[in-house]
Design a protein around this motif. Sequence first.
Motif, PDB file in Angstrom:
ATOM      1  N   ASP A  91      -8.372   6.053  -6.184  1.00  0.00           N
ATOM      2  CA  ASP A  91      -9.511   6.342  -7.055  1.00  0.00           C
ATOM      3  C   ASP A  91      -9.168   7.358  -8.136  1.00  0.00           C
ATOM      4  N   GLN A  92      -8.192   8.255  -7.862  1.00  0.00           N
ATOM      5  CA  GLN A  92      -8.036   9.413  -8.722  1.00  0.00           C
ATOM      6  C   GLN A  92      -6.643   9.619  -9.304  1.00  0.00           C
ATOM      7  N   LYS A  93      -5.588   9.107  -8.661  1.00  0.00           N
ATOM      8  CA  LYS A  93      -4.244   9.484  -9.085  1.00  0.00           C
ATOM      9  C   LYS A  93      -3.300   8.309  -9.336  1.00  0.00           C
ATOM     10  N   VAL A  94      -3.289   7.308  -8.436  1.00  0.00           N
ATOM     11  CA  VAL A  94      -2.258   6.264  -8.452  1.00  0.00           C
ATOM     12  C   VAL A  94      -2.910   4.894  -8.579  1.00  0.00           C
ATOM     13  N   ALA A  95      -2.277   4.006  -9.356  1.00  0.00           N
ATOM     14  CA  ALA A  95      -2.766   2.630  -9.453  1.00  0.00           C
ATOM     15  C   ALA A  95      -2.757   1.977  -8.075  1.00  0.00           C
ATOM     16  N   ALA A  96      -3.853   1.317  -7.729  1.00  0.00           N
ATOM     17  CA  ALA A  96      -4.030   0.796  -6.368  1.00  0.00           C
ATOM     18  C   ALA A  96      -2.963  -0.231  -6.005  1.00  0.00           C
ATOM     19  N   GLN A  97      -2.574  -1.092  -6.970  1.00  0.00           N
ATOM     20  CA  GLN A  97      -1.602  -2.144  -6.636  1.00  0.00           C
ATOM     21  C   GLN A  97      -0.204  -1.559  -6.385  1.00  0.00           C
ATOM     22  N   LYS A  98       0.150  -0.468  -7.071  1.00  0.00           N
ATOM     23  CA  LYS A  98       1.444   0.173  -6.828  1.00  0.00           C
ATOM     24  C   LYS A  98       1.467   0.832  -5.447  1.00  0.00           C
ATOM     25  N   LEU A  99       0.385   1.511  -5.118  1.00  0.00           N
ATOM     26  CA  LEU A  99       0.299   2.186  -3.822  1.00  0.00           C
ATOM     27  C   LEU A  99       0.358   1.174  -2.679  1.00  0.00           C
ATOM     28  N   ALA A 100      -0.402   0.084  -2.795  1.00  0.00           N
ATOM     29  CA  ALA A 100      -0.425  -0.935  -1.733  1.00  0.00           C
ATOM     30  C   ALA A 100       0.922  -1.647  -1.613  1.00  0.00           C
ATOM     31  N   GLY A 101       1.588  -1.897  -2.736  1.00  0.00           N
ATOM     32  CA  GLY A 101       2.878  -2.579  -2.705  1.00  0.00           C
ATOM     33  C   GLY A 101       3.952  -1.773  -1.989  1.00  0.00           C
ATOM     34  N   TRP A 102       4.040  -0.485  -2.311  1.00  0.00           N
ATOM     35  CA  TRP A 102       5.038   0.363  -1.651  1.00  0.00           C
ATOM     36  C   TRP A 102       4.709   0.562  -0.175  1.00  0.00           C
ATOM     37  N   ILE A 103       3.442   0.621   0.152  1.00  0.00           N
ATOM     38  CA  ILE A 103       3.039   0.710   1.555  1.00  0.00           C
ATOM     39  C   ILE A 103       3.544  -0.503   2.331  1.00  0.00           C
ATOM     40  N   SER A 104       3.417  -1.692   1.747  1.00  0.00           N
ATOM     41  CA  SER A 104       3.855  -2.919   2.421  1.00  0.00           C
ATOM     42  C   SER A 104       5.362  -2.931   2.641  1.00  0.00           C
ATOM     43  N   LEU A 105       6.122  -2.487   1.638  1.00  0.00           N
ATOM     44  CA  LEU A 105       7.584  -2.465   1.779  1.00  0.00           C
ATOM     45  C   LEU A 105       8.029  -1.488   2.868  1.00  0.00           C
ATOM     46  N   LEU A 106       7.489  -0.282   2.844  1.00  0.00           N
ATOM     47  CA  LEU A 106       7.897   0.717   3.836  1.00  0.00           C
ATOM     48  C   LEU A 106       7.500   0.302   5.247  1.00  0.00           C
ATOM     49  N   SER A 107       6.296  -0.259   5.393  1.00  0.00           N
ATOM     50  CA  SER A 107       5.846  -0.649   6.731  1.00  0.00           C
ATOM     51  C   SER A 107       6.622  -1.843   7.270  1.00  0.00           C
ATOM     52  N   SER A 108       7.177  -2.677   6.390  1.00  0.00           N
ATOM     53  CA  SER A 108       7.993  -3.798   6.864  1.00  0.00           C
ATOM     54  C   SER A 108       9.258  -3.290   7.560  1.00  0.00           C
ATOM     55  N   LEU A 109       9.859  -2.232   7.011  1.00  0.00           N
ATOM     56  CA  LEU A 109      11.067  -1.659   7.615  1.00  0.00           C
ATOM     57  C   LEU A 109      10.775  -1.052   8.982  1.00  0.00           C
ATOM     58  N   SER A 110       9.679  -0.299   9.078  1.00  0.00           N
ATOM     59  CA  SER A 110       9.357   0.351  10.349  1.00  0.00           C
ATOM     60  C   SER A 110       8.921  -0.667  11.405  1.00  0.00           C
ATOM     61  N   LEU A 111       8.239  -1.746  10.997  1.00  0.00           N
ATOM     62  CA  LEU A 111       7.839  -2.785  11.960  1.00  0.00           C
ATOM     63  C   LEU A 111       9.070  -3.502  12.510  1.00  0.00           C
ATOM     64  N   PHE A 112      10.022  -3.812  11.633  1.00  0.00           N
ATOM     65  CA  PHE A 112      11.259  -4.453  12.082  1.00  0.00           C
ATOM     66  C   PHE A 112      11.989  -3.548  13.082  1.00  0.00           C
ATOM     67  N   ALA A 113      12.055  -2.249  12.774  1.00  0.00           N
ATOM     68  CA  ALA A 113      12.744  -1.311  13.655  1.00  0.00           C
ATOM     69  C   ALA A 113      12.055  -1.218  15.017  1.00  0.00           C
ATOM     70  N   ALA A 114      10.728  -1.235  15.027  1.00  0.00           N
ATOM     71  CA  ALA A 114       9.987  -1.134  16.288  1.00  0.00           C
ATOM     72  C   ALA A 114      10.332  -2.293  17.216  1.00  0.00           C
ATOM     73  N   TYR A 115      10.315  -3.511  16.688  1.00  0.00           N
ATOM     74  CA  TYR A 115      10.610  -4.673  17.534  1.00  0.00           C
ATOM     75  C   TYR A 115      12.095  -4.746  17.886  1.00  0.00           C
ATOM     76  N   TRP A 116      12.954  -4.186  17.054  1.00  0.00           N
ATOM     77  CA  TRP A 116      14.379  -4.140  17.415  1.00  0.00           C
ATOM     78  C   TRP A 116      14.595  -3.229  18.614  1.00  0.00           C
ATOM     79  N   PHE A 117      13.911  -2.091  18.614  1.00  0.00           N
ATOM     80  CA  PHE A 117      13.995  -1.194  19.774  1.00  0.00           C
ATOM     81  C   PHE A 117      13.511  -1.900  21.043  1.00  0.00           C
ATOM     82  N   LEU A 118      12.436  -2.672  20.912  1.00  0.00           N
ATOM     83  CA  LEU A 118      11.906  -3.390  22.077  1.00  0.00           C
ATOM     84  C   LEU A 118      12.908  -4.431  22.574  1.00  0.00           C
ATOM     85  N   GLU A 119      13.484  -5.190  21.631  1.00  0.00           N
ATOM     86  CA  GLU A 119      14.428  -6.244  22.011  1.00  0.00           C
ATOM     87  C   GLU A 119      15.684  -5.662  22.659  1.00  0.00           C
TER      88      GLU A 119
END
Length: 400
Positions: A91-119
């Motif tokens: 609402d106040q500082k960052v364009a919403a599409q840029k913020l959401a895009g980077w969130i998706s990229l970073l969370s993809s790495l951590s999700l992959f790592a989580a399931y790798w630890f499980l496997e």
Amino acid sequence: MLCHWQSQEIQAQAARVSRETEQFEKNQQRSVFLRLCAMFFMLGMGPGFWLPGLSIVMKNAEWGNDWVALVFLILPIASMISPLFSGALADQKVAAQKLAGWISLLSSLSLFAAYWFLEQQFHPWYFVGMFFVTAVISAPTWNLVITIAMTHLPAPEQQFPKVRLWCTIGWILGGWISSLLLRADATPMAGYAGAVCRVILAFFIFVLPHTPPRGVSTSWLSLLGFDAFRLLKEKDLRVLLVASALISMPIASFYMHTPEHLQLLGDQRSTFTMSFGQWSEVAAMAITGWLMWKFRLKTLLLIGLGCCILRFVWFSIAGYSDQVAWLWPGIAIHGICYTLFFITGQIFLDRRVEPEMRGQMQGLLGLVTNGIGTLIGTYGLKILHRYTVERSQDWGMYWL
């Protein structure tokens, strides 16, 4: 005569320019609509791969019910940490599409790592820790993309449900691929597929229209998203938020324990079966715009609540009779419950708040539903599950 001819020529040129401008605007709107549909499709496909079978994957790793409950507690805790702050940033500082895009990229790495630890059969705390990181990073995604869609759709009340239903279609397809093609109902492969989906999702978010911040932060409290709480002074908004938190409590059981009950009653394709709920969601969202025009919001909310009660009654009959067929209609009605209560609620909130507060308002809704309501519900359901299912296999009493 010459002046009259020139006047007609000018009028004809103006008409052509007007038609071309109108056509250009229509093409632009169609392009935005299609990009939003593609983005929501990938947004739904990711969790469609891994969420319906999450509890089964952990059980197959020989983790107890306490680990399952802990992982499901992580999701609401994450929803209490980051959505308000991210909504304020959008609402106040960052364009919403840029913020959401980077969130998706970073969370993809951590999700992959989580399931790798499980496997790799690391200690469960490795999976829990990385899953917590994933949940905190990705929790604001949903509120941000809603803000983007509501900003750029000319008629959000009619158009948003049509865009949003592609999220459900993506969820269904993700579940089908996971269950029928990858055979990943109970394997880490489902998590890896979800991580890949998040990378593709980031691409579709980055190509969405620019959604600049509209507000101006005046203090740290404003930047942290606490301005949204002043909206609770309005009775309608306050009642809707409290009701949304209350209904989120029992709904927390749907993905936490329904797959377990399905497998206990002999359904070994639980991820596929759970997708039945998304089909009814597609149907409900296809007519939500018409329903909101035809009926009062209170009527739609009460119908959604009634469907929730009916769903748990059917689940309870399945528990008492040990007949898996009673679970199926209860799963199928899930989409109607969700759409008539939560989707109409999101549209109502967007309609009632000023544009510079949209991100924070959607973040506040995420806080009380996915956060407070689901957290209390998940903890209470863990205790209830222990005293009914774990001690005496009384699924009927649990659902009732």
